[in-house]
Design a protein around this motif. Structure first.
Motif, mmCIF file in Angstrom:
data_model
loop_
_atom_site.group_PDB
_atom_site.id
_atom_site.type_symbol
_atom_site.label_atom_id
_atom_site.label_comp_id
_atom_site.label_asym_id
_atom_site.label_seq_id
_atom_site.Cartn_x
_atom_site.Cartn_y
_atom_site.Cartn_z
ATOM 1 N N THR A 75 0.831 -1.198 0.000
ATOM 2 C CA THR A 75 0.000 0.000 0.000
ATOM 3 C C THR A 75 0.868 1.251 0.000
ATOM 4 N N ARG A 152 -13.214 -0.545 -4.562
ATOM 5 C CA ARG A 152 -12.917 -1.948 -4.257
ATOM 6 C C ARG A 152 -13.375 -2.787 -5.445
ATOM 7 N N ASN A 156 -13.570 -9.928 -4.422
ATOM 8 C CA ASN A 156 -12.690 -9.388 -3.391
ATOM 9 C C ASN A 156 -12.306 -10.509 -2.437
ATOM 10 N N LYS A 160 -5.466 -10.724 -2.420
ATOM 11 C CA LYS A 160 -4.945 -9.386 -2.702
ATOM 12 C C LYS A 160 -3.849 -8.983 -1.709
ATOM 13 N N ASP A 192 -7.656 -0.909 -5.009
ATOM 14 C CA ASP A 192 -6.988 -2.139 -4.571
ATOM 15 C C ASP A 192 -6.253 -2.797 -5.729
ATOM 16 N N ILE A 235 -4.472 -1.040 -1.876
ATOM 17 C CA ILE A 235 -5.159 -1.124 -0.591
ATOM 18 C C ILE A 235 -5.860 -2.482 -0.517
ATOM 19 N N TYR A 236 -6.446 -2.765 0.629
ATOM 20 C CA TYR A 236 -7.328 -3.930 0.750
ATOM 21 C C TYR A 236 -8.484 -3.555 1.665
#
Length: 272
Positions: A75, A152, A156, A160, A192, A235-236
């Motif tokens: 990130t 996002r 998902n 990741k 993400d 990102i997550y």
């Protein structure tokens, strides 16, 4: 701690204990995401002049040298200096601390089946976040919460957190999608994905250039370039964090660099 903020004469409460962390913890020498075939981020015991920086090896304390490429090892938040000859540092360009934002979930679509554009031309296997998908997801959202936009992508899942993006073609944003984002006045975008552009795009980075208002192919800013906007990648956002409006605290390491490791924190808002 419960705090109250006022946005355009509307009052909202947020509980600082309910914070949601969107960063991927960077486990040096362990499981971690990476892109562009760069080396893994690592940590190494510092040794010199008889000093050993590892208590397990007889040292008085742990003292490590860390190596990483912020753009590729997790990130990170970047500024316009990512594409310009002039060196801008993200810690100087990021002026905001608590930012009204919106989190949405988008299923990237087959780029070849879309009328939306990209440069260089779309290729078989490309998938992107489209303007049409953004328009649908953001239709009910107040512009009050569009200073920052968090995307996002679906599906998902926890892969990741440690995905090697050199082994697959990750999605990216269409030019039409980025034009829409700029029309909305978004100043901070978080995704993400390893990049808002196609991973291998001949170095054009055209969605980056659209966002910062830098001419295609140019490495120079103009009076109209948008210096204080930021892009946060890799990102997550776990499934437990629902789509909606939040307050974003975009924390970054104070590196004098175009990009730095970052920790985006989300606070759910309740209308007071």
């Amino acid at each position: 701690m419960i705090l109250t903020i006022t946005l355009d004469k509307q009052r909202f409460d947020f509980d600082t204990s309910l914070v949601k962390d969107l960063s991927i913890p960077l486990e040096f020498n362990g499981s971690q995401p990476r892109v562009y075939g760069v080396n893994r981020a690592g940590s190494h015991t510092y040794e010199g002049d008889g000093f050993i920086g590892d208590t397990r090896k007889g040292g008085a304390c742990n003292f490590e040298k860390l190596t990483l490429v912020p753009h590729c090892n997790g990130t990170h938040t970047e500024c316009i200096g990512h594409i310009t000859h002039k060196r801008f540092s993200v810690q100087e360009q990021l002026k905001d601390s608590l930012i009204p934002c919106t989190l949405i979930s988008i299923l990237p679509e087959n780029a070849m089946n879309s009328s939306e554009d990209y440069d260089p031309p779309k290729e078989k296997g490309d998938a992107f976040v489209s303007r049409s998908a953004l328009e649908k997801a953001l239709k009910p959202v107040s512009k009050l919460f569009l200073k920052a936009l968090i995307i996002r992508t679906l599906p998902n899942d926890h892969t990741k957190l440690s995905r090697n993006y050199s082994e697959q073609k990750p999605p990216f944003l269409s030019l039409d999608a980025m034009n829409f984002i700029t029309e909305l006045g978004v100043e901070h975008i978080l995704v993400d994905l390893p990049s808002i552009d196609r991973a291998y795009d001949q170095g054009k980075l055209n969605t980056h250039r659209l966002f910062w208002n830098v001419k295609p192919g140019s490495h120079e800013t103009t009076a109209h370039s948008l210096l204080n906007k930021t892009i946060t990648e890799m990102i997550y956002a776990a499934d437990e964090i629902v789509d909606g409006s939040y307050l974003l605290n975009l924390q970054i390491a104070p590196f004098v660099s175009d990009a730095a490791p970052s920790r985006p924190l989300l606070y759910p808002l309740i209308k007071a």
